[in-house]
Design an enzyme around this catalytic site. Sequence first.
Site, PDB file in Angstrom:
ATOM      1  N   LYS A 231       0.844  -1.219  -0.031  1.00 43.66           N
ATOM      2  CA  LYS A 231       0.160  -0.105   0.004  1.00 43.66           C
ATOM      3  C   LYS A 231       0.848   1.356   0.145  1.00 43.66           C
ATOM      4  O   LYS A 231       1.671   1.371   0.960  1.00 43.66           O
ATOM      5  CB  LYS A 231      -0.669   0.035   1.227  1.00 43.66           C
ATOM      6  CG  LYS A 231      -1.871   1.110   1.230  1.00 43.66           C
ATOM      7  CD  LYS A 231      -2.986   0.983   2.312  1.00 43.66           C
ATOM      8  CE  LYS A 231      -3.461   2.134   2.672  1.00 43.66           C
ATOM      9  NZ  LYS A 231      -3.933   3.078   1.420  1.00 43.66           N
ATOM     10  N   ARG A 236      -4.182   8.006  -4.479  1.00 43.95           N
ATOM     11  CA  ARG A 236      -4.992   7.410  -5.317  1.00 43.95           C
ATOM     12  C   ARG A 236      -5.349   8.395  -6.390  1.00 43.95           C
ATOM     13  O   ARG A 236      -5.897   9.196  -6.404  1.00 43.95           O
ATOM     14  CB  ARG A 236      -6.075   6.587  -4.667  1.00 43.95           C
ATOM     15  CG  ARG A 236      -6.525   5.643  -5.344  1.00 43.95           C
ATOM     16  CD  ARG A 236      -6.004   4.230  -5.225  1.00 43.95           C
ATOM     17  NE  ARG A 236      -6.724   3.361  -6.224  1.00 43.95           N
ATOM     18  CZ  ARG A 236      -7.702   2.603  -5.654  1.00 43.95           C
ATOM     19  NH1 ARG A 236      -8.163   2.883  -4.406  1.00 43.95           N
ATOM     20  NH2 ARG A 236      -8.545   1.767  -6.366  1.00 43.95           N
TER      21      ARG A 236
END
Lengths: 527, 319
Positions: A231, A236
């Site tokens: 991650k 994003r």
Amino acid sequence: MNRFAALIDALAFMPSRNGKIRLLVDHFAHTPDPDRGWALAALTGTLVFAEAKPAAIRRLAATRVDAELFAWSYDYVGDLAETVALIWPGGPEHGAGDPAAAPGLDEVVTALQGARRADVMELVEGWLDRLDASGRYALLKLITGALRVGVSARLAKTALAAWSGVALHDVEEVWHAVTPPYGTLFAWLDGRAGRPDAGTGAGFRPLMLATAAEEGDAASFDPGDWCAEWKWDGIRVQLAARGAERRIYSRTGDDVSAVFPDVTDHMSFDAVLDGELLVVRDGTVAPFNDLQQRLNRKTVTAAMLRAYPAFVRLYDILFEGAEDLRPLPFVARRARLEHWYEAVRPRRMDLSPLVPFAGPEDLAALRDGAREAGIEGLMLKRRDSPYVAGRPRGPWFKWKRGALTVDAVLMYAQRGHGKRSSFYSDFTFGVWRGEELVPVGKAYFGFTDAELVELDRWVRAHTVRRFGPVREVAPGLVLEVAFDSVNRSTRHKSGVAMRFPRVHRIRWDKPPGEADRLETVESLVDR
Amino acid sequence: MEPGGFHVDPVAPVERAVITHGHSDHARPGHRHVMATPATLAIMRRRLGDGAGGTLQPLGYGEAVRVGDVTVRLVPAGHVLGSAQVVLEHAGARAVVSGDYKRAPDATCAPFEPVFCDVFVTEATFGLPVFRHPPAHGEVARLLHSMTVFPERTHVVGAYALGKCQRVITLLRAAGYDRPIHLHGALMPLCDLYRDAGIDLGELRPATVADAAELRGALVLAPPGAIADRWARRLSDPVVALASGWMRVRQRARQRGVELPLVISDHADWDELVDTLRDVGAPEVWVTHGREEALVHQAGRMGIRARALSLLGFGEEGA
Ligand SMILES: [Zn+2]
Ligand SMILES: [Zn+2]
């Protein structure tokens, strides 16, 4: 315009997100087209017209108001648009016009869109005479592009969904295919027409999001069913390149393309991709702080492009050409992504590698070992998961590494907002540097309601100074503060800034002298 | 002011006082002899008890008495129940000390009457041209609209115990709101006094915060000091409103942590101040109690001799 002005006023004073949504829902439900559509456009920043400069507004006010009275007033109010709105000597509430003659938002927007810049102030003067103080304020904020009422595009879309009962991701799917004043969108949400065509353009496709893994989930992470990825600690994004259009969208669908030319320059392909935006120098991911320098800006300089080069680490592929890959299982999409990447080899992008693992224990060790910059933990994705908009629980998990903690001393407390406005609920804490405390962060949550009451009581009883809503307290209470990471910062006196600090435990038992020292915090700084 | 051996709204105890109205920055305790309207005397008795004064001399609107060589008359000021301007006549000259006043309609008190005079003493609480109060019924309409958008939340409105509270209630009743209105304990005594004076306030109930659930969706009035503190936090997810002329300026509303600012004032706004200077025709004006400089400047522009009269003890009264 009056309804719009009332909405702007109410939103500006509404502290809670939920309250803002309800105000918007009320507006969408009770305002006719096209005014509600123009309001939506004004709030989401999709309205385009020749803006007016504050100096022009000031000059206009000078033609109506004594200079000295204006100066005293401006000095008192502190905001130019608000001063002019309040002091303007015309307006229906002072008998200078008929309230029924107030211009509608549609009239204002249509006229502004058709006006040459040179004619804008004449229009504005006429409207100011027909509007009351709230209307004048909304108008002046609108024409100077300064409508700041804490409504993001995401929040507005959430309100559209709440009002209509249509799912948020369905609203997002069509958002980039509809334009102000959004007649087709409202017709669909009203149930009067079908869903607008999302088109084949480079519009935003709502993202698939992961839920946080809990203790019980971890046991099921078997490599036969799950793929693991790091991650990454960036933001994003979705890259959409269709025909001549190249767009970068944030997780919430905001178009941030303009400030990342170093990425769009290399989007000479026809695909929609999902990835993490990072700053990467010489193949190494820089701390989140570096990426922060590139965010929340309207323009970008050549020096910033050099100092903080942007990069996208790809997770997924949604469209290749016109082909919608979202219904495919994750492993099939991953194979398509790898093939596509081999063929296209876009610069400033790479693939987020899959992380091989043997079973749940192995995975836990990998997660806790992931201390290097740029990694927040692990992502777990079911091998058979199609790409579904929203945050379904089950197919994707994020499994963050454990938080870091320090023992810090409470220094200042500030009143909260909304429900908490009568409590001291925002806490600034510090650690020792020699004999003095230096602030290292501020936490708003992590405590229960009952603990908040006790904290509030403690603050009131130990206040040594007050500055407006802030109280300085005597150094006497230790808070165990958890945070995700800590970075160097020139903006803080301590030289460090924490990411996502929250109160982990209140250490009523611990003497403040035994709280942590700044050196301890510095040792946790990401490289 | 002591033309006849008495003081108007003195800040320290004196032998003879004339009191314009019952607000605490005007009606202070401890004077030996107090002259005021019957309503103001009743308010002082209610608030100050025996501290209201040694002997209390009621003087109805329009009645004249001689005090020394000065004739004194009280004329409605339109500020709160019983509020009066003090008209002083001496040797053919007339001065008016207007106290606090407003020109906007108010069902709870007699309307302001302009008195032609040689010297006019005016307040200037809202003595800046940005303070222009909108019609109060529009503000109440916003409150009622918020109650339809957030029907489960308790709307708590900060309002001063004397005047503002009762005016807000009458405005709500005039707008058709006929449900019970709940009151913080500090507001009840003066509401009773207003009702005794024949002002219909509809059904009022004490707001016992212990029954937070019963107050869901209700309207609660409370003193401004209570709306952001311990008392209010016990209500059910309250919408905090404040009825005050200061709410016209956003920054002021934000400082008070108010979610619903209601611009309802019992003081003259800028336009009312300027209109009043014109209406009373006084060639000389003394400005006190607020932002004197801008109103003095404005009077100068109107050809009126004006000066600021700074009085100790007059703070910023919220209204
Ligand atoms: Zn007063
Ligand atoms: Zn006063």
